[in-house]
Enzyme design. Structure first.
Site, short mmCIF file in Angstrom:
data_model
loop_
_atom_site.label_atom_id
_atom_site.label_comp_id
_atom_site.label_asym_id
_atom_site.label_seq_id
_atom_site.Cartn_x
_atom_site.Cartn_y
_atom_site.Cartn_z
N ARG A 1 25.16 3.77 21.85
CA ARG A 1 25.32 2.52 22.59
C ARG A 1 24.02 2.18 23.28
O ARG A 1 23.49 2.98 24.05
CB ARG A 1 26.44 2.67 23.62
CG ARG A 1 26.79 1.40 24.36
CD ARG A 1 27.52 0.41 23.48
NE ARG A 1 28.04 -0.71 24.23
CZ ARG A 1 28.63 -1.76 23.69
NH1 ARG A 1 28.78 -1.82 22.38
NH2 ARG A 1 29.07 -2.75 24.43
N ARG B 1 23.14 -3.44 26.69
CA ARG B 1 24.32 -4.23 26.39
C ARG B 1 25.45 -4.04 27.39
O ARG B 1 26.44 -4.76 27.33
CB ARG B 1 24.82 -3.89 24.98
CG ARG B 1 23.83 -4.29 23.89
CD ARG B 1 24.39 -4.00 22.51
NE ARG B 1 23.43 -4.33 21.46
CZ ARG B 1 23.66 -4.17 20.18
NH1 ARG B 1 24.80 -3.68 19.78
NH2 ARG B 1 22.74 -4.49 19.28
N ARG C 1 14.82 -4.23 33.26
CA ARG C 1 14.07 -4.92 32.20
C ARG C 1 13.49 -6.24 32.70
O ARG C 1 12.35 -6.58 32.39
CB ARG C 1 14.97 -5.17 30.99
CG ARG C 1 14.26 -5.95 29.90
CD ARG C 1 15.00 -5.94 28.60
NE ARG C 1 14.31 -6.75 27.60
CZ ARG C 1 14.55 -6.71 26.31
NH1 ARG C 1 15.48 -5.89 25.85
NH2 ARG C 1 13.90 -7.47 25.47
N ASP D 1 11.57 4.19 21.98
CA ASP D 1 11.92 3.49 20.75
C ASP D 1 11.35 4.28 19.58
O ASP D 1 10.27 4.87 19.70
CB ASP D 1 11.33 2.07 20.76
CG ASP D 1 11.91 1.22 19.64
OD1 ASP D 1 11.34 1.25 18.52
OD2 ASP D 1 12.91 0.53 19.86
N TYR E 1 10.68 -0.10 8.48
CA TYR E 1 10.13 -1.09 9.42
C TYR E 1 8.65 -1.37 9.11
O TYR E 1 8.20 -2.52 9.21
CB TYR E 1 10.27 -0.59 10.85
CG TYR E 1 11.68 -0.64 11.37
CD1 TYR E 1 12.24 -1.83 11.82
CD2 TYR E 1 12.46 0.51 11.44
CE1 TYR E 1 13.54 -1.88 12.31
CE2 TYR E 1 13.76 0.48 11.92
CZ TYR E 1 14.29 -0.72 12.36
OH TYR E 1 15.58 -0.76 12.85
#
Length: 308
Positions: free
Chosen positions: A30, A34, A43, A80, A157
């Site tokens: 998760r 969100r 952020r 990330d 990516y």
């Protein structure tokens, strides 16, 4: 900093070592942004996702936020998977509503020739500093998980230039110029091994590899373009011995039982043979939160399930 501080709650590490535990840890996939208003506030204060990820203090702040809400068994580094190709010079940036993009995708032999393993204590020092700060702030309360993308997922990516619905560019390259894809995967594997090793040295107590896009491959292509490189990581990453051995976790999305089974992973040396019967997967985030609600009386769980 003393990276050998024992975790007061070591249920997670004991489970990974197949030792008896009072209850089985549950993994919930998760994204923090969100559901946690405090994450969104951090952020906003930072200005962007990358600004948070590249600031060790903010990365620590965001890592610890879920622990203030839930009685979790572990913390996972806020970062990330694309920090590695970004450090290779591809120019990572994020587009609102679209996700990560690269300014300089890898499409030609010349692009591939420019790739090199980044230095972990220069180009990626901010990640290692974040690990060190988080370990200090956790002070042994729970273990810290470090992570990396898999060689194949990173290549997706890097070649596509960002996310994709069908990954047509990397699939075309794999069919028409497989030697280029294998060269990319070889560099990525070297980088992932160095990256996870550096996180372990900085204080990560468990390591996870996200093979997020392994499921876009057919069984035959998976065995050629992902599995051998995962096996290399499992073999070559130095993790210690005995009870001091750092656990290594493999996460896959949408391919369990479809593209490759656990027995094949065990045969390749990617997971231990005994682990083939230890896994249970939750298919959706909502199902995962239902599991949490079953065991914990936490008001925020109802907020999440309502979408608040």
């Amino acid at each position: 900093m003393n990276t050998d501080i024992p975790s007061n709650n070591n249920r997670f590490l004991r489970a990974l070592r197949r030792e008896p535990v009072d209850r089985t840890p549950v993994w919930l996939m998760r994204q923090a942004g969100r559901y946690l208003p405090e994450y969104r506030a951090t952020r906003k204060r930072a200005g962007s996702f990358l600004a948070m990820a590249k600031n060790p203090d903010l990365a620590c702040e965001v890592t610890l936020q879920p622990l203030a809400r839930f009685p979790l068994d572990a913390a996972i580094l806020f970062s990330d998977i694309l920090t590695v190709p970004d450090a290779m010079g591809l120019g990572l940036y994020f587009v609102e509503g679209e996700g990560p993009k690269f300014e300089r995708p890898v499409r030609t032999a010349e692009d591939v020739a420019k790739l090199a393993v980044p230095d972990m204590e220069t180009e990626l020092r901010y990640v290692m500093d974040a690990v060190r700060v988080i370990r200090r702030e956790l002070n042994g309360s729970v273990p810290l998980i470090g992570f990396s993308g898999s060689p194949w997922t990173l290549a997706c990516y890097m070649i596509e230039g960002g996310g994709s619905d069908n990954f047509s560019k990397i699939k075309a390259m794999a069919l028409n110029a497989p030697e280029l894809v294998h060269r990319i995967l070889a560099v990525n594997t070297d980088a992932v091994i160095a990256y996870l090793s550096a996180q372990r040295a900085a204080g990560a107590q468990a390591l996870q590899v996200f093979d997020t896009w392994g499921g876009v491959l057919s069984p035959t292509m998976y065995r050629e373009f992902s599995l051998p490189y995962l096996a290399r990581i499992a073999r070559e990453l130095k993790r210690g011995d005995g009870t001091e051995r750092t656990p290594l976790i493999l996460f896959g999305k949408e391919f369990w039982g479809k593209v490759i089974n656990f027995e094949a992973l065990a045969e390749a040396g990617t997971i231990a043979p005994d682990d083939t019967k230890l896994f249970h997967f939750v298919d959706t985030a909502k199902e995962g939160w239902e599991v949490v609600r079953k065991f914990y009386d936490l008001p925020v769980v109802d907020e999440v399930l309502r979408g608040d």
